[in-house]
Scaffold this motif. Structure first.
Motif, PDB file in Angstrom:
ATOM      1  N   PRO A  75       0.818  -1.219   0.000  1.00  0.00           N
ATOM      2  CA  PRO A  75       0.000   0.000   0.000  1.00  0.00           C
ATOM      3  C   PRO A  75       0.850   1.266   0.000  1.00  0.00           C
ATOM      4  N   LEU A  76       2.005   1.243   0.661  1.00  0.00           N
ATOM      5  CA  LEU A  76       2.896   2.399   0.661  1.00  0.00           C
ATOM      6  C   LEU A  76       3.447   2.644  -0.734  1.00  0.00           C
ATOM      7  N   HIS A  77       3.871   1.586  -1.408  1.00  0.00           N
ATOM      8  CA  HIS A  77       4.379   1.742  -2.772  1.00  0.00           C
ATOM      9  C   HIS A  77       3.287   2.319  -3.680  1.00  0.00           C
ATOM     10  N   PHE A  78       2.053   1.881  -3.462  1.00  0.00           N
ATOM     11  CA  PHE A  78       0.921   2.391  -4.232  1.00  0.00           C
ATOM     12  C   PHE A  78       0.700   3.881  -3.941  1.00  0.00           C
ATOM     13  N   ALA A  79       0.754   4.245  -2.657  1.00  0.00           N
ATOM     14  CA  ALA A  79       0.575   5.650  -2.283  1.00  0.00           C
ATOM     15  C   ALA A  79       1.639   6.531  -2.921  1.00  0.00           C
ATOM     16  N   LYS A  80       2.876   6.051  -2.928  1.00  0.00           N
ATOM     17  CA  LYS A  80       3.963   6.839  -3.523  1.00  0.00           C
ATOM     18  C   LYS A  80       3.738   7.038  -5.017  1.00  0.00           C
ATOM     19  N   LYS A  81       3.170   6.039  -5.672  1.00  0.00           N
ATOM     20  CA  LYS A  81       2.878   6.179  -7.096  1.00  0.00           C
ATOM     21  C   LYS A  81       1.778   7.223  -7.324  1.00  0.00           C
ATOM     22  N   LEU A  82       0.810   7.265  -6.424  1.00  0.00           N
ATOM     23  CA  LEU A  82      -0.295   8.221  -6.549  1.00  0.00           C
ATOM     24  C   LEU A  82       0.169   9.663  -6.358  1.00  0.00           C
ATOM     25  N   ILE A  83       1.210   9.859  -5.548  1.00  0.00           N
ATOM     26  CA  ILE A  83       1.664  11.228  -5.279  1.00  0.00           C
ATOM     27  C   ILE A  83       2.964  11.555  -6.019  1.00  0.00           C
ATOM     28  N   SER A  84       3.285  10.765  -7.027  1.00  0.00           N
ATOM     29  CA  SER A  84       4.485  11.026  -7.821  1.00  0.00           C
ATOM     30  C   SER A  84       4.257  12.231  -8.731  1.00  0.00           C
ATOM     31  N   LEU A  85       5.279  12.610  -9.487  1.00  0.00           N
ATOM     32  CA  LEU A  85       5.142  13.698 -10.448  1.00  0.00           C
ATOM     33  C   LEU A  85       3.990  13.400 -11.409  1.00  0.00           C
ATOM     34  N   GLU A  86       3.325  14.436 -11.870  1.00  0.00           N
ATOM     35  CA  GLU A  86       2.135  14.239 -12.698  1.00  0.00           C
ATOM     36  C   GLU A  86       2.419  13.367 -13.918  1.00  0.00           C
ATOM     37  N   CYS A  87       3.582  13.547 -14.519  1.00  0.00           N
ATOM     38  CA  CYS A  87       3.916  12.771 -15.719  1.00  0.00           C
ATOM     39  C   CYS A  87       4.111  11.286 -15.416  1.00  0.00           C
ATOM     40  N   GLU A  88       4.392  10.952 -14.160  1.00  0.00           N
ATOM     41  CA  GLU A  88       4.619   9.563 -13.759  1.00  0.00           C
ATOM     42  C   GLU A  88       3.425   8.977 -13.003  1.00  0.00           C
ATOM     43  N   ARG A  89       2.478   9.810 -12.681  1.00  0.00           N
ATOM     44  CA  ARG A  89       1.355   9.424 -11.819  1.00  0.00           C
ATOM     45  C   ARG A  89       0.327   8.605 -12.595  1.00  0.00           C
ATOM     46  N   TYR A  90      -0.294   7.661 -11.902  1.00  0.00           N
ATOM     47  CA  TYR A  90      -1.404   6.920 -12.484  1.00  0.00           C
ATOM     48  C   TYR A  90      -2.524   7.874 -12.907  1.00  0.00           C
ATOM     49  N   ASP A  91      -3.306   7.471 -13.909  1.00  0.00           N
ATOM     50  CA  ASP A  91      -4.639   8.031 -14.048  1.00  0.00           C
ATOM     51  C   ASP A  91      -5.572   7.096 -13.271  1.00  0.00           C
ATOM     52  N   ALA A  92      -6.861   7.403 -13.223  1.00  0.00           N
ATOM     53  CA  ALA A  92      -7.774   6.614 -12.397  1.00  0.00           C
ATOM     54  C   ALA A  92      -7.836   5.161 -12.854  1.00  0.00           C
ATOM     55  N   GLU A  93      -7.894   4.952 -14.160  1.00  0.00           N
ATOM     56  CA  GLU A  93      -7.959   3.585 -14.686  1.00  0.00           C
ATOM     57  C   GLU A  93      -6.677   2.825 -14.382  1.00  0.00           C
TER      58      GLU A  93
END
Length: 302
Positions: free
Chosen positions: A263-281
């Motif tokens: 879950p921490l790794h997932f959270a870090k991905k969500l708050i990464s730079l916009e160009c690296e960040r997930y979209d909702a899908e």
């Protein structure tokens, strides 16, 4: 059709120009206060002729909240199980009254606060996080709602625990679309809106996309897991505060709390730079979240 809907006229063809207090109190009985915000107040009401029908009555001054008309317009069009539904709307004398679906279990902020407990020998209350299954379920539900919004070219822009409500059946719903807006895919939004620390770092730069909502979900996940609000270290003033923020993202602490590293790794991905960040899908395709099926009990916790 409710009494209000029979009178729907103008103000974006959504609000009814009738006296809000007399109309609401004519058909609804106030049960209790639910809270007060910057722009108005919210009360629980019930229909006088149907005792089982309860709603949230939000009353807002247009002078204090010029975005209210936009909120009503969006809520009249958005139909999804993860969006708090608008039942009726009134406007008179600069006051807007909105009758909303009632989510009786409170906000996510209140949900988090209930997980602080006094333990023997502890000098202060200790945060005991929700079960990982419950955290995962909340994230999936809210990300599905954001996927719906973004596919319909709507950005919420103020995702935070106070704007996430819990309905019966453990269903989390997004509320308060006061700062929400329609966007054009490929174009940047420029308004500096939101609530710190949930505001994405690109928002103050007046150049951002709907992924600002995904950043907010990352901060929300950290809050659910730790009971604390994460601020970017560069946004806090002291070295001590910076250290504290870094500790919130320490894998060892998440493992010791029982939440685990994924879950921490997932959270870090969500708050990464916009160009690296997930979209909702993309976020919904994360392996940690995908282990959660339709029922809470089917999740494999890791």
């Amino acid at each position: 059709m409710s009494p209000v809907q029979k009178n729907v006229a103008t103000l974006s063809s959504t609000l009814s120009p009738v006296s809000p207090v007399s109309s609401v109190l004519e058909y609804y009985e106030v049960i209790k206060d639910l809270g007060h915000g910057h722009f108005g107040q919210v009360k629980e009401v019930k229909q006088k002729d149907r005792r089982s029908k309860h709603f949230a009555w939000k009353q807002v001054s247009l002078e204090k909240d010029p975005h209210c008309e936009n909120e009503v317009q969006l809520l009249s069009e958005l139909k999804h199980e993860g969006v708090v539904q608008m039942m009726d709307a009134y406007c008179q004398g600069g006051v807007v009254d909105i009758l909303l679906e009632l989510c009786s279990k409170g906000t996510m902020s209140q949900y988090v606060q209930k997980h602080f407990e006094s333990l023997p020998g502890a000098s202060k209350k200790v945060y005991l996080p929700p079960d990982v299954v419950d955290i995962k379920m909340a994230m999936r539900q809210l990300l599905k709602t954001l996927k719906y919004l973004h596919e319909n070219h709507v950005a919420h822009r103020d995702v935070k625990p106070d704007n996430v409500l819990l309905a019966s059946g453990h269903r989390w719903k997004l509320a308060d679309f006061n700062l929400a807006t329609r966007f054009t895919p490929g174009d940047y939004m420029v308004d500096h809106v939101g609530t710190r620390p949930f505001t994405a770092p690109e928002v103050p730069q007046h150049r951002y996309t709907e992924k600002c909502d995904i950043y907010s979900m990352g901060i929300l996940l950290i809050n659910l897991a730790t009971g604390k609000h994460y601020w970017r270290p560069e946004d806090v003033e002291t070295t001590e505060d910076q250290t504290h923020m870094e500790e919130l993202l320490c894998e060892k602490n998440w493992v010791e709390s029982g939440i685990g590293p994924r879950p921490l790794h997932f959270a870090k991905k969500l708050i990464s730079l916009e160009c690296e960040r997930y979209d909702a899908e993309g976020a919904l395709q994360n392996p940690w979240l995908m282990k959660c099926g339709a029922q809470a009990g089917c999740c494999t916790i890791s």
